[in-house]
Design a protein around this motif. Structure first.
Motif, short mmCIF file in Angstrom:
data_model
loop_
_atom_site.label_atom_id
_atom_site.label_comp_id
_atom_site.label_asym_id
_atom_site.label_seq_id
_atom_site.Cartn_x
_atom_site.Cartn_y
_atom_site.Cartn_z
N ASN A 113 1.12 5.41 -0.05
CA ASN A 113 0.39 6.65 0.19
C ASN A 113 1.01 7.72 -0.68
OD1 ASN A 113 -1.49 6.19 2.66
ND2 ASN A 113 0.37 5.00 2.99
N ILE B 17 0.85 -1.19 0.00
CA ILE B 17 0.00 0.00 0.00
C ILE B 17 0.88 1.23 0.00
CG2 ILE B 17 -1.74 1.29 1.27
CD1 ILE B 17 -2.65 -1.38 2.44
N ASP C 126 4.00 -11.33 11.96
CA ASP C 126 3.45 -11.86 13.21
C ASP C 126 4.53 -12.14 14.25
OD1 ASP C 126 0.90 -11.74 12.24
OD2 ASP C 126 0.82 -13.85 11.63
N GLU D 181 6.53 3.41 2.33
CA GLU D 181 5.10 3.52 2.57
C GLU D 181 4.61 4.97 2.60
OE1 GLU D 181 3.16 0.89 2.60
OE2 GLU D 181 4.89 -0.42 2.40
N GLU E 71 1.41 -1.21 10.34
CA GLU E 71 0.83 -2.40 10.96
C GLU E 71 0.35 -3.39 9.92
OE1 GLU E 71 0.16 -3.95 13.95
OE2 GLU E 71 1.77 -2.65 14.61
N ARG E 72 -0.05 -2.90 8.76
CA ARG E 72 -0.55 -3.79 7.71
C ARG E 72 0.56 -4.66 7.13
NH1 ARG E 72 -4.32 0.71 6.42
NH2 ARG E 72 -2.73 1.73 5.14
N LYS E 73 1.82 -4.25 7.33
CA LYS E 73 2.91 -5.01 6.72
C LYS E 73 3.79 -5.74 7.74
CE LYS E 73 6.53 -2.73 5.09
NZ LYS E 73 7.36 -1.81 4.30
N ARG F 179 3.24 -2.91 19.82
CA ARG F 179 2.26 -2.97 18.75
C ARG F 179 0.88 -3.19 19.35
NH1 ARG F 179 3.62 -7.33 14.40
NH2 ARG F 179 1.78 -6.33 13.49
N PRO G 71 -0.92 2.74 11.61
CA PRO G 71 -1.80 1.78 10.92
C PRO G 71 -1.26 1.36 9.56
CG PRO G 71 -3.08 3.60 11.86
CD PRO G 71 -1.64 3.99 11.97
N ILE G 72 -0.53 2.25 8.89
CA ILE G 72 0.03 1.93 7.57
C ILE G 72 1.05 0.80 7.71
CG2 ILE G 72 1.41 2.84 5.65
CD1 ILE G 72 0.22 5.63 6.36
#
Length: 430
Positions: A4, A2, A117, A170, A112-114, A123, A109-110
């Motif tokens: 931006n 993603i 685990d 990002e 966190e998507r990448k 986090r 949040p940007i």
């Protein structure tokens, strides 16, 4: 991935405008307030800043939008580490913490998507306990060889250009990247002397934990893509392998990769390979022994030292007041953290020791045998009162002292019980 693209909105880039919005700044202040913290180099406290909050945030918003905002140097302080050395921390001003918090709210949040685990530190909805349990699970699944990695002065060693390169993957918002650069280069004030920050992400800053995760994310990617079992909490991480030779190969590669690509150094003495079935190692304050987890010895000593400081036997005080003032919160916090381990016996011994210290304080506070005798009669004691010295440590272990101040009595006083915490965390064990 993603991206931006820095969409223009109201004459500014989208992400930057989100950081500057009144809503974001107000929310950022309230999070800073909740986290508390000391004043920075300007000596303005959170309470001072709140007195004229709306006007302060309006002025800050104006400075951000017209690019005149300039962060103050962070105040350098030092805290004691377990090994006796000092850990440097930086305290930004309240206003600078608000800006950093606003940045974090928008960009976290940007990323966190990448994030992978295997990363647990700082986090949302992730914590130390999850990381500890995963390590334990892997050891029990025959991943016995553990690379116990220690990054030397991690946050101080972060290369800012590499960090910004990772952030730009990002964030294509130039205004936001310029603001981030300003916060990274704010400088440090120590004993009245100013030092430039040409590298590092100062520990104590609101954004530093996020930047630390961004910086090590490529390592997480490579290790997980290669099928390695890695568990990382900020700069503290372990890699598990089924064979010693395999672990040795991974460690040799890891040293070269981190130094070449990210200018980081693994501590030559603290980084090691451990056979978890034969040797103990420590991770996040827990010591792992043959798949079981117990409290690290150093953490245990620090806890007992804190309890001793709060239960000095020369004080005359109400037990309820002593518990309510601070002691209960210390016991509760420590117990909830370490209670996930195999610690029931240890917790039971600690509670006996804590109650004995409190009995000694109560004897001294009663001063006279008459008050002790009254408490004994209330507790149902039928015998005579044996000779006792109210200010002697040995007196806290007598049968009559235990009768006057039984475990039930301590429960009525409100003493937090480590064993109950353990049982609540392990209902299946009873």
């Amino acid at each position: 991935m993603i991206r931006n693209k820095g969409t223009l909105e109201n004459g500014g880039n989208l992400l930057f405008e989100q950081v500057c919005s009144k809503k974001t700044l107000h929310e950022a202040f309230h999070r800073v307030r909740k986290n508390k913290g000391s004043a920075g180099v300007d000596n303005v406290t959170i309470g001072d800043y709140k007195k004229n909050l709306d006007s302060n945030l309006e002025a800050l918003q104006t400075k951000l939008r017209n690019q005149s905002y300039k962060p103050r140097p962070v105040k350098r302080v030092y805290i004691d580490k377990q090994d006796g050395s000092k850990r440097p921390l930086g305290i930004p001003t309240v206003e600078d913490r608000v800006v950093q918090q606003a940045i974090r709210q928008v960009i976290e949040p940007i990323f966190e998507r990448k994030f992978k685990d295997c990363s647990y530190g700082f986090r949302p909805n992730r914590n130390c306990h999850q990381a500890v349990r995963e390590v334990q699970s892997h050891i029990r699944s025959k991943y016995r060889y553990v690379i116990d990695a220690d990054l030397k002065s991690y946050f101080d060693m972060i290369n800012q250009e590499i960090l910004k390169r990772e952030l730009r993957k990002e964030i294509a918002d130039d205004n936001l990247m310029s603001l981030i650069d300003k916060t990274l280069k704010s400088g440090i004030l120590e004993h009245g002397c100013y030092h430039e920050t040409i590298r590092g992400a100062t520990q104590g800053g609101v954004t530093s934990p996020l930047y630390g995760n961004v910086y090590l994310h490529p390592l997480d990617e490579i290790l997980t893509e290669r099928g390695h079992k890695v568990i990382r909490y900020a700069d503290d991480f372990v890699i598990l392998h089924t064979s010693k030779k395999g672990a040795e190969r991974v460690l040799a590669w890891l040293r070269k990769f981190l130094e070449r690509e990210y200018k980081l150094i693994l501590h030559p003495e603290k980084t090691k390979i451990v056979d978890a079935y034969e040797e103990a190692f420590t991770f996040l304050g827990f010591t792992f022994r043959s798949g079981y987890i117990v409290v690290d010895e150093g953490r245990m000593k620090r806890f007992k030292a804190k309890i001793k400081a709060l239960t000095k036997r020369n004080q005359t005080v109400s037990i309820k007041a002593l518990l309510g003032k601070k002691l209960n919160s210390v016991i509760r916090g420590w117990g909830n953290y370490y209670g996930i381990g195999n610690v029931k016996t240890v917790f039971d011994k600690l509670m006996k020791w804590i109650r004995r210290r409190l009995r000694s304080i109560q004897l001294r506070s009663w001063k006279t045998k008459k008050k002790l005798f009254k408490a004994l009669r209330k507790a149902g004691w039928k015998g005579e009162l044996d000779p006792i010295r109210m200010n002697r440590w040995s007196s806290s272990k007598t049968k009559q002292t235990h009768a006057a101040m039984s475990n039930k009595w301590f429960k009525e006083q409100g003493l937090v019980d480590l064993v109950k915490i353990y049982n609540d965390l392990h209902p299946q064990r009873g």
